[in-house]
Design a protein around this motif. Structure first.
Motif, PDB file in Angstrom:
ATOM      1  N   ILE A  11       0.846  -1.183   0.000  1.00  0.00           N
ATOM      2  CA  ILE A  11       0.000   0.000   0.000  1.00  0.00           C
ATOM      3  C   ILE A  11       0.891   1.247   0.000  1.00  0.00           C
ATOM      4  CG2 ILE A  11      -1.846   1.235   1.235  1.00  0.00           C
ATOM      5  CD1 ILE A  11      -2.650  -1.537   0.076  1.00  0.00           C
ATOM      6  N   ASP A  12       0.488   2.256  -0.751  1.00  0.00           N
ATOM      7  CA  ASP A  12       1.230   3.517  -0.926  1.00  0.00           C
ATOM      8  C   ASP A  12       2.458   3.361  -1.821  1.00  0.00           C
ATOM      9  OD1 ASP A  12      -0.457   5.204   0.459  1.00  0.00           O
ATOM     10  OD2 ASP A  12       0.572   4.940   2.372  1.00  0.00           O
ATOM     11  N   LYS A  64      -0.337   5.352  -7.326  1.00  0.00           N
ATOM     12  CA  LYS A  64      -0.045   4.850  -5.986  1.00  0.00           C
ATOM     13  C   LYS A  64      -1.089   3.815  -5.643  1.00  0.00           C
ATOM     14  CE  LYS A  64       2.708   8.097  -3.441  1.00  0.00           C
ATOM     15  NZ  LYS A  64       2.705   9.334  -2.670  1.00  0.00           N
ATOM     16  N   THR A  66      -3.568   2.025  -3.449  1.00  0.00           N
ATOM     17  CA  THR A  66      -4.322   2.432  -2.264  1.00  0.00           C
ATOM     18  C   THR A  66      -4.971   1.240  -1.562  1.00  0.00           C
ATOM     19  OG1 THR A  66      -6.270   2.915  -3.624  1.00  0.00           O
ATOM     20  CG2 THR A  66      -4.774   4.741  -3.162  1.00  0.00           C
ATOM     21  N   ASP A  78      -6.402  -1.304  -6.151  1.00  0.00           N
ATOM     22  CA  ASP A  78      -6.950   0.031  -6.342  1.00  0.00           C
ATOM     23  C   ASP A  78      -5.758   0.968  -6.446  1.00  0.00           C
ATOM     24  OD1 ASP A  78      -9.517  -0.948  -6.145  1.00  0.00           O
ATOM     25  OD2 ASP A  78      -9.715  -0.469  -4.022  1.00  0.00           O
ATOM     26  N   LYS A  80      -4.583   4.965  -7.387  1.00  0.00           N
ATOM     27  CA  LYS A  80      -4.896   6.369  -7.652  1.00  0.00           C
ATOM     28  C   LYS A  80      -3.884   6.872  -8.666  1.00  0.00           C
ATOM     29  CE  LYS A  80      -5.718  10.645  -5.023  1.00  0.00           C
ATOM     30  NZ  LYS A  80      -7.064  11.015  -5.397  1.00  0.00           N
TER      31      LYS A  80
END
Length: 85
Positions: A11-12, A64, A66, A78, A80
């Protein structure tokens, strides 16, 4: 396999997009790769026309992660999308 791939995705994490205009199934195809150059998949077809036109016009896009979840045999990410100014 999908489980090994899942462990390489965070994540990120920042991901990169690469156009694949020679793709036989979809001329707007955009490949998603992580920072290690591992191919994570493709931008969904319903989203890729606008992004591919921006990229073809010389715009730099990045993403990124998410969220991530395993659905059956698929790893759903997901992402972004950002426009690099």
């Amino acid at each position: 396999g999908i489980m090994e791939l899942k462990d390489h995705i965070h994540i990120d994490e920042k991901v990169s997009f690469f156009r694949e205009p020679d793709n036989l199934h979809d001329s707007y195809a955009i490949v998603i790769k992580n920072s290690d150059g591992i191919k994570l998949g493709y931008v969904p077809r319903k989203d890729n026309e606008v992004f591919s036109r921006l990229m073809d016009a010389g715009k730099l896009l990045f993403g990124k992660i998410t969220a991530k979840e395993v659905k059956n045999k698929w790893l759903k990410l997901d992402i972004k999308v950002y426009l690099h100014e």
